[in-house]
Design a protein around this motif. Structure first.
Motif, PDB file in Angstrom:
ATOM      1  N   ALA A   1     -27.075 -25.260   9.356  1.00  0.00           N
ATOM      2  CA  ALA A   1     -27.286 -24.216   8.281  1.00  0.00           C
ATOM      3  C   ALA A   1     -27.167 -23.447   9.050  1.00  0.00           C
ATOM      4  N   GLY A   2     -28.287 -23.395  10.441  1.00  0.00           N
ATOM      5  CA  GLY A   2     -29.300 -22.869  11.759  1.00  0.00           C
ATOM      6  C   GLY A   2     -28.054 -22.865  12.583  1.00  0.00           C
ATOM      7  N   ASN A   3     -27.713 -23.475  13.068  1.00  0.00           N
ATOM      8  CA  ASN A   3     -26.646 -23.734  14.102  1.00  0.00           C
ATOM      9  C   ASN A   3     -25.722 -22.467  13.426  1.00  0.00           C
ATOM     10  N   ILE A   4     -25.063 -22.519  12.607  1.00  0.00           N
ATOM     11  CA  ILE A   4     -24.187 -21.430  11.699  1.00  0.00           C
ATOM     12  C   ILE A   4     -24.794 -20.390  12.235  1.00  0.00           C
ATOM     13  N   ILE A   5     -26.163 -19.842  11.374  1.00  0.00           N
ATOM     14  CA  ILE A   5     -26.613 -18.413  11.446  1.00  0.00           C
ATOM     15  C   ILE A   5     -27.316 -18.489  12.945  1.00  0.00           C
ATOM     16  N   GLY A   6     -27.787 -19.178  14.162  1.00  0.00           N
ATOM     17  CA  GLY A   6     -28.320 -18.776  15.123  1.00  0.00           C
ATOM     18  C   GLY A   6     -26.289 -18.164  16.212  1.00  0.00           C
TER      19      GLY A   6
END
Length: 240
Positions: free
Chosen positions: A160-165
């Motif tokens: 999820a953090g990968n997608i946000i960043g």
């Protein structure tokens, strides 16, 4: 096109197979930043052009976002430092493998984009459709492989953090650099279809993440459905 593919196709596909937990602090703060960048891109589209002053502003935001991310990472490391045995004091091999993996992902993406673009043009598909679908998916492959690797290794929150960043940097960094080199025209399909869908998907991403402290499979199906309807509308709006 790439941020839309990241949420609707890449992340939706990942969530469809497993529950993905998420850090509530990350989803509330950086998720809202993601929605903010999508809204900024949508607002700029009314001008019909991403010119250099706006591009420079995006680059300033890029610097601020990177500073914020590094600052938060240092704070977290102070709160919960890694045990000494978990620290690799000889990271040379891992750095080499990282560079090799990055090169393969970039090379594979470029091959996919080149082949897909030539194939689409041979069927008479417009460049707008190519950019918002084939090229977008091709440039989303690094996020796909990173999310899949995170899921298989048990680092579920990383996906999820990968997608946000990636989505934040796709807007403020990529568009900022491109617009600083040459002003970018924004056509009606992008302003009236793609960018509103990006805002909707970004909002759904944050709502789903906050509501259940993670993403359930049916929510992945919703993201995929929105992406499929978007592609259908795109092809209908941009006939060959």
């Amino acid at each position: 096109g790439s941020p839309i593919s990241n949420i609707g196709f890449i992340f939706g596909l990942c969530v469809l197979f497993t529950f993905v937990p998420v850090d509530q602090k990350v989803i509330r703060k950086q998720g809202l930043m993601m929605i903010g960048t999508a809204l900024m891109a949508f607002a700029v589209s009314f001008h019909g052009m991403l010119d250099r002053p706006v591009a420079v502003f995006f680059l300033v935001l890029t610097g601020l976002y990177l500073w914020y991310s590094v600052h938060k990472a240092r704070q977290e490391s102070r709160k919960a430092p890694l045990p000494e045995e978990a620290i690799d004091f000889r990271p040379g091999r891992k750095i080499l493998l990282f560079l090799l993996g990055a090169a393969l992902v970039i090379g594979g993406s470029r091959l996919l984009i080149f082949a897909g673009t030539e194939l689409a043009r041979s069927f008479g598909i417009s460049e707008t459709v190519i950019g918002l679908t084939l090229v977008a998916v091709g440039t989303s492959l690094p996020e796909f492989f990173t999310s899949v690797a995170a899921l298989t290794k048990g680092h579920l929150e990383l996906s999820a953090g990968n997608i946000i960043g990636a989505n934040i940097l796709d807007v403020v960094w990529v568009l900022g650099v491109a617009g600083a080199i040459r002003p970018l025209p924004i056509d009606s399909q992008t302003s009236c279809l793609a960018l509103p869908v990006l805002v909707i998907l970004s909002a759904l991403f944050v709502i789903f993440g906050i509501t259940h402290r993670g993403f359930k499979r049916w929510e992945g199906a919703v993201l995929l459905l929105v992406y499929a309807l978007y592609c259908l509308a795109l092809f209908r709006a941009c006939p060959v």
